[in-house]
Design a protein around this motif. Sequence first.
Motif, PDB file in Angstrom:
ATOM      1  N   VAL A 353       7.733 -13.118 -36.786  1.00  0.00           N
ATOM      2  CA  VAL A 353       8.951 -13.823 -37.185  1.00  0.00           C
ATOM      3  C   VAL A 353       9.080 -13.771 -38.696  1.00  0.00           C
ATOM      4  O   VAL A 353       8.090 -13.629 -39.430  1.00  0.00           O
ATOM      5  CB  VAL A 353       8.942 -15.291 -36.702  1.00  0.00           C
ATOM      6  CG1 VAL A 353       8.900 -15.353 -35.200  1.00  0.00           C
ATOM      7  CG2 VAL A 353       7.772 -16.046 -37.312  1.00  0.00           C
ATOM      8  N   GLU A 354      10.309 -13.888 -39.194  1.00  0.00           N
ATOM      9  CA  GLU A 354      10.539 -13.842 -40.637  1.00  0.00           C
ATOM     10  C   GLU A 354      10.196 -15.170 -41.305  1.00  0.00           C
ATOM     11  O   GLU A 354       9.604 -15.216 -42.374  1.00  0.00           O
ATOM     12  CB  GLU A 354      12.009 -13.495 -40.917  1.00  0.00           C
ATOM     13  CG  GLU A 354      12.398 -12.099 -40.466  1.00  0.00           C
ATOM     14  CD  GLU A 354      13.842 -11.788 -40.808  1.00  0.00           C
ATOM     15  OE1 GLU A 354      14.510 -12.674 -41.388  1.00  0.00           O
ATOM     16  OE2 GLU A 354      14.300 -10.678 -40.498  1.00  0.00           O
ATOM     17  N   LYS A 355      10.610 -16.263 -40.709  1.00  0.00           N
ATOM     18  CA  LYS A 355      10.391 -17.590 -41.290  1.00  0.00           C
ATOM     19  C   LYS A 355       9.652 -18.457 -40.291  1.00  0.00           C
ATOM     20  O   LYS A 355      10.058 -18.577 -39.131  1.00  0.00           O
ATOM     21  CB  LYS A 355      11.735 -18.233 -41.651  1.00  0.00           C
ATOM     22  CG  LYS A 355      11.675 -19.706 -42.031  1.00  0.00           C
ATOM     23  CD  LYS A 355      11.008 -19.951 -43.371  1.00  0.00           C
ATOM     24  CE  LYS A 355      11.089 -21.424 -43.747  1.00  0.00           C
ATOM     25  NZ  LYS A 355      10.370 -21.739 -44.979  1.00  0.00           N
ATOM     26  N   MET A 356       8.554 -19.049 -40.750  1.00  0.00           N
ATOM     27  CA  MET A 356       7.760 -19.911 -39.874  1.00  0.00           C
ATOM     28  C   MET A 356       7.255 -21.093 -40.669  1.00  0.00           C
ATOM     29  O   MET A 356       6.807 -20.954 -41.814  1.00  0.00           O
ATOM     30  CB  MET A 356       6.575 -19.136 -39.294  1.00  0.00           C
ATOM     31  CG  MET A 356       5.674 -19.972 -38.394  1.00  0.00           C
ATOM     32  SD  MET A 356       4.242 -19.056 -37.847  1.00  0.00           S
ATOM     33  CE  MET A 356       3.375 -20.335 -36.927  1.00  0.00           C
ATOM     34  N   ARG A 357       7.349 -22.252 -40.093  1.00  0.00           N
ATOM     35  CA  ARG A 357       6.839 -23.435 -40.760  1.00  0.00           C
ATOM     36  C   ARG A 357       5.320 -23.379 -40.826  1.00  0.00           C
ATOM     37  O   ARG A 357       4.656 -23.005 -39.874  1.00  0.00           O
ATOM     38  CB  ARG A 357       7.264 -24.697 -40.013  1.00  0.00           C
ATOM     39  CG  ARG A 357       8.747 -24.991 -40.169  1.00  0.00           C
ATOM     40  CD  ARG A 357       9.145 -26.164 -39.315  1.00  0.00           C
ATOM     41  NE  ARG A 357      10.543 -26.488 -39.481  1.00  0.00           N
ATOM     42  CZ  ARG A 357      11.224 -27.294 -38.668  1.00  0.00           C
ATOM     43  NH1 ARG A 357      10.616 -27.827 -37.634  1.00  0.00           N
ATOM     44  NH2 ARG A 357      12.482 -27.557 -38.888  1.00  0.00           N
ATOM     45  N   GLY A 358       4.807 -23.749 -41.982  1.00  0.00           N
ATOM     46  CA  GLY A 358       3.364 -23.735 -42.157  1.00  0.00           C
ATOM     47  C   GLY A 358       2.684 -24.717 -41.217  1.00  0.00           C
ATOM     48  O   GLY A 358       3.159 -25.835 -41.039  1.00  0.00           O
ATOM     49  N   PRO A 359       1.573 -24.319 -40.609  1.00  0.00           N
ATOM     50  CA  PRO A 359       0.874 -25.239 -39.698  1.00  0.00           C
ATOM     51  C   PRO A 359       0.195 -26.361 -40.470  1.00  0.00           C
ATOM     52  O   PRO A 359      -0.060 -26.246 -41.674  1.00  0.00           O
ATOM     53  CB  PRO A 359      -0.155 -24.335 -39.020  1.00  0.00           C
ATOM     54  CG  PRO A 359      -0.422 -23.270 -40.016  1.00  0.00           C
ATOM     55  CD  PRO A 359       0.873 -23.042 -40.748  1.00  0.00           C
ATOM     56  N   ILE A 360      -0.093 -27.431 -39.786  1.00  0.00           N
ATOM     57  CA  ILE A 360      -0.787 -28.571 -40.383  1.00  0.00           C
ATOM     58  C   ILE A 360      -1.986 -28.878 -39.504  1.00  0.00           C
ATOM     59  O   ILE A 360      -1.865 -29.489 -38.434  1.00  0.00           O
ATOM     60  CB  ILE A 360       0.143 -29.793 -40.508  1.00  0.00           C
ATOM     61  CG1 ILE A 360       1.322 -29.446 -41.422  1.00  0.00           C
ATOM     62  CG2 ILE A 360      -0.612 -30.990 -41.061  1.00  0.00           C
ATOM     63  CD1 ILE A 360       2.418 -30.455 -41.442  1.00  0.00           C
ATOM     64  N   LEU A 361      -3.146 -28.398 -39.935  1.00  0.00           N
ATOM     65  CA  LEU A 361      -4.368 -28.545 -39.171  1.00  0.00           C
ATOM     66  C   LEU A 361      -5.202 -29.671 -39.761  1.00  0.00           C
ATOM     67  O   LEU A 361      -5.213 -29.877 -40.980  1.00  0.00           O
ATOM     68  CB  LEU A 361      -5.183 -27.246 -39.194  1.00  0.00           C
ATOM     69  CG  LEU A 361      -4.463 -25.957 -38.795  1.00  0.00           C
ATOM     70  CD1 LEU A 361      -5.426 -24.786 -38.839  1.00  0.00           C
ATOM     71  CD2 LEU A 361      -3.845 -26.083 -37.410  1.00  0.00           C
ATOM     72  N   CYS A 362      -5.902 -30.387 -38.911  1.00  0.00           N
ATOM     73  CA  CYS A 362      -6.817 -31.443 -39.344  1.00  0.00           C
ATOM     74  C   CYS A 362      -8.189 -31.123 -38.784  1.00  0.00           C
ATOM     75  O   CYS A 362      -8.406 -31.170 -37.568  1.00  0.00           O
ATOM     76  CB  CYS A 362      -6.347 -32.820 -38.860  1.00  0.00           C
ATOM     77  SG  CYS A 362      -7.425 -34.173 -39.389  1.00  0.00           S
ATOM     78  N   LEU A 363      -9.121 -30.764 -39.664  1.00  0.00           N
ATOM     79  CA  LEU A 363     -10.489 -30.445 -39.267  1.00  0.00           C
ATOM     80  C   LEU A 363     -11.320 -31.722 -39.332  1.00  0.00           C
ATOM     81  O   LEU A 363     -11.479 -32.299 -40.405  1.00  0.00           O
ATOM     82  CB  LEU A 363     -11.072 -29.378 -40.188  1.00  0.00           C
ATOM     83  CG  LEU A 363     -10.244 -28.090 -40.335  1.00  0.00           C
ATOM     84  CD1 LEU A 363     -10.935 -27.122 -41.289  1.00  0.00           C
ATOM     85  CD2 LEU A 363     -10.003 -27.439 -38.988  1.00  0.00           C
ATOM     86  N   VAL A 364     -11.799 -32.161 -38.201  1.00  0.00           N
ATOM     87  CA  VAL A 364     -12.552 -33.414 -38.115  1.00  0.00           C
ATOM     88  C   VAL A 364     -13.983 -33.096 -37.736  1.00  0.00           C
ATOM     89  O   VAL A 364     -14.231 -32.407 -36.737  1.00  0.00           O
ATOM     90  CB  VAL A 364     -11.933 -34.374 -37.080  1.00  0.00           C
ATOM     91  CG1 VAL A 364     -12.722 -35.677 -37.021  1.00  0.00           C
ATOM     92  CG2 VAL A 364     -10.490 -34.660 -37.425  1.00  0.00           C
ATOM     93  N   GLY A 365     -14.914 -33.562 -38.539  1.00  0.00           N
ATOM     94  CA  GLY A 365     -16.314 -33.328 -38.230  1.00  0.00           C
ATOM     95  C   GLY A 365     -17.225 -33.985 -39.243  1.00  0.00           C
ATOM     96  O   GLY A 365     -16.784 -34.453 -40.292  1.00  0.00           O
ATOM     97  N   PRO A 366     -18.526 -34.022 -38.952  1.00  0.00           N
ATOM     98  CA  PRO A 366     -19.478 -34.666 -39.860  1.00  0.00           C
ATOM     99  C   PRO A 366     -19.572 -33.911 -41.188  1.00  0.00           C
ATOM    100  O   PRO A 366     -19.110 -32.775 -41.307  1.00  0.00           O
ATOM    101  CB  PRO A 366     -20.814 -34.579 -39.083  1.00  0.00           C
ATOM    102  CG  PRO A 366     -20.439 -34.257 -37.679  1.00  0.00           C
ATOM    103  CD  PRO A 366     -19.167 -33.501 -37.742  1.00  0.00           C
ATOM    104  N   PRO A 367     -20.186 -34.539 -42.198  1.00  0.00           N
ATOM    105  CA  PRO A 367     -20.335 -33.855 -43.489  1.00  0.00           C
ATOM    106  C   PRO A 367     -21.199 -32.611 -43.369  1.00  0.00           C
ATOM    107  O   PRO A 367     -22.172 -32.587 -42.609  1.00  0.00           O
ATOM    108  CB  PRO A 367     -21.019 -34.907 -44.374  1.00  0.00           C
ATOM    109  CG  PRO A 367     -20.737 -36.213 -43.712  1.00  0.00           C
ATOM    110  CD  PRO A 367     -20.655 -35.936 -42.250  1.00  0.00           C
ATOM    111  N   GLY A 368     -20.833 -31.579 -44.111  1.00  0.00           N
ATOM    112  CA  GLY A 368     -21.663 -30.385 -44.192  1.00  0.00           C
ATOM    113  C   GLY A 368     -21.425 -29.339 -43.135  1.00  0.00           C
ATOM    114  O   GLY A 368     -22.166 -28.356 -43.063  1.00  0.00           O
ATOM    115  N   VAL A 369     -20.394 -29.507 -42.289  1.00  0.00           N
ATOM    116  CA  VAL A 369     -20.160 -28.505 -41.237  1.00  0.00           C
ATOM    117  C   VAL A 369     -19.238 -27.392 -41.721  1.00  0.00           C
ATOM    118  O   VAL A 369     -18.978 -26.445 -40.979  1.00  0.00           O
ATOM    119  CB  VAL A 369     -19.583 -29.154 -39.957  1.00  0.00           C
ATOM    120  CG1 VAL A 369     -20.576 -30.124 -39.372  1.00  0.00           C
ATOM    121  CG2 VAL A 369     -18.259 -29.845 -40.238  1.00  0.00           C
TER     122      VAL A 369
END
Length: 815
Positions: A353-369
Amino acid sequence: MTKKTNAGKATPKGEKLPLMTLREVVMFPKAIIPLLVGRDSSIKAIEHALNNYNKKIFLVTQNDPKTEKPGPEDIYACGCVSRILQMFRLPDGTVKVLFEGLHRAAVNPEKVDFEEEVPEVETHFLPEEENDHSETEALVRATKESLEEYSKANTKIAKESVQSIQNMDDPGAIADAIMPHLKVEFNEKQEVLEEFDPFKRLQMAYAHLQGEIEVFSLEKKIKSRVKNQMEKNQREYYLSEQLKAIHKEMGRDHDPKAELDVLQEKVDQKNMPQQAKDKASEEIKKLRSMPPNAGEYSVLMNYVDWVLALPWNELRETDTDITKAEKILDEDHYGLEKPKQRILEYLAVQSLVEKMRGPILCLVGPPGVGKTSLAKSVARATQREFIRLSLGGVRDEAEIRGHRRTYVGAMPGKILQSLKRVDTNNPVFCLDEVDKMSMDFRGDPSAALLEVLDPEQNSAFSDHYLDLDYDLSNIFFITTANYLQAIPAPLQDRMEIIKLPGYLETEKNRIARHFIWPKQLNYHGLEDSKVSISEGAINEIIRQYTREAGVRNLEREIASICRKVAKKKVEEKDRKDKKVRVTAKSVPSYLGVSKIRHGEREDKPLVGVTNGVAWTEVGGEILLVEVALMPGTGKVEITGKLGDVMKESAKAALSYVRSRSDVFGLKSDFYKEIDVHVHVPEGATPKDGPSAGITLTTSLVSSLLNLPVRNDLAMTGEITLRGRVLPIGGLREKLLAARRGDINKVIIPEANQKDLQEVPDNVLKGLEVMPVQHMDDVLAEALMGTTREDLFCGDANITPISSKLMKEEYQEQAQ
């Protein structure tokens, strides 16, 4: 003293009076002057005069006003004997005193004792010299005319004072009356005070009066000229021209008009929305009608600079080669399949596609992963700029949305500031620690993020400072968090949650061997051919020296080994080329004694002791649950620093057993004769979570029926009052903990059977997993010494624990 004091002509008349020194003030005879007095010594002199000298005091001027404690050399010899007319005490400790000058007098400063609290002086009356000058009458008339002229220019002189002077004929008295009203230096007034010839004194007063008249005349001319110029031209134009002239004289050839022309040209050429162009042009128009030194000028100028500096439509060309991106992601990170797959899906759609909204990801995890480092890898894989903004501890909503321009020092929020720094409008934007924001009287920053992270709204993001719609939809937002529960639900709804539960031992081993070890060798100047580490050594470090879900501490321990190897090589220069191999046996020589003790199963089956498996922030752990019964009255004691959820699970377990007392062959009121103590060892470690219900129930039933629990079996699951086993989370980590603790069989809720597909085969290898639906199945599998039919049919072969038997058992143990 600059002139003679005429001490030789002093009459024998004199009197002893308290001394008070004045700063930059000269007291004249017949003058009435109000003064504010703050020095302690002066206030004491005034009080002394009021109490002991019929309100009379000798006032003399200091020759240096800065001297706080004057001495004999700091005062003039000629002063004025005065009377205190009024005195008022002010709240700040100072006093306001109204003095009336009586007559001139002289003192000998050398005979004044300034060490006394209130110096007293012997004053000598100074009489006037005889006046027989022929020009006296003409001088008096000229002085009175000049005084009339001066009073018209200086409105601060009271009309009564002017009239009083006009009625005088004595030239000396006229001079003494005029001098207090003139704005001349105190040393010049002192010269007039010390002049005893009335004609000469009036000459001096007349000269000062003429000087003041000339000053007022000059001021009047200047004001008139400025007023005419301001009437001819606008005040703003006058100030602008004046500033321009000043800059030119100082060698700063600065033309504000030319600068605004350049700004307007930049606005016209800038690739930005028409709304922003119109707003910037409007602000520049305001600047043209405003002097550069005005306070608002710099505010408007800063605003226009910000509008021009933002990358409104500046998009960096990105790479959508999926194969290349996948290779980069695999190079930087081992595992993390879900986030990698989501990123590759985004790139695939973007290539179509020519125009796509940027995804919004949330990475959840313990420290250091590797949440933040994964965001960096995404930027490298897509060839975008990378921005990292830490939100930990942010309390002010203005950090996100900016300040309104009405505030001093206002500026845009961190979002727009970061975009200005990278000069592109489609970077990878990592919002770190999104779960650690807090809220106070300055607002709720998490609520401000709703607009930023909402794909339906961030195409028209409104910053308070900018007051314009800004398009954030091209940005690839990645947020990170340690705890999903700490993120507000409305904010969670805007993001796609991807959980990073942590690494298994096998994954940590591979990361250490292929990522951490080569990197640390390079950092410490070591060669791979000269230094090596065995797989057993890495496993030893993972199990005995680190306790984490990530690999941050693992990297620290490996770095510690590399430092010690480097030190050893430097010390042994002759054996520098000798190959060093780190093995499991040599690890303690580098890192010392082991720091971590992981949970282990008991050596043999025990009554009331059950192996549970629990998820922690640092991975899975074996969790022993112990239950002890004692004669008592039905009390339940729960220890081990358990959270509310586990305490409720313990109460639910007891209620389940009581509801099935007839099935287990127990008396219906068995609980009234015993006290139950539930304990989970390692009491200093907080424990909580909805997965220990069946473990607590098994230990309780084992103690009540006096049946041991299998020591090679572990379990996890929550229980209801009817005995149903509910599903749990963190299955992968719990099964790994069971393997590490030499457990052969693990009981899990049947609802979690589908999650086994996400558990690696090397974890399941050699481990029997038994899904169950009901607590009856758990007890039948876990308790030893009986069959399922015996257990749930009240068989007489099973001897329940009773109060009587317990007492006998304790008596035997005591003996």
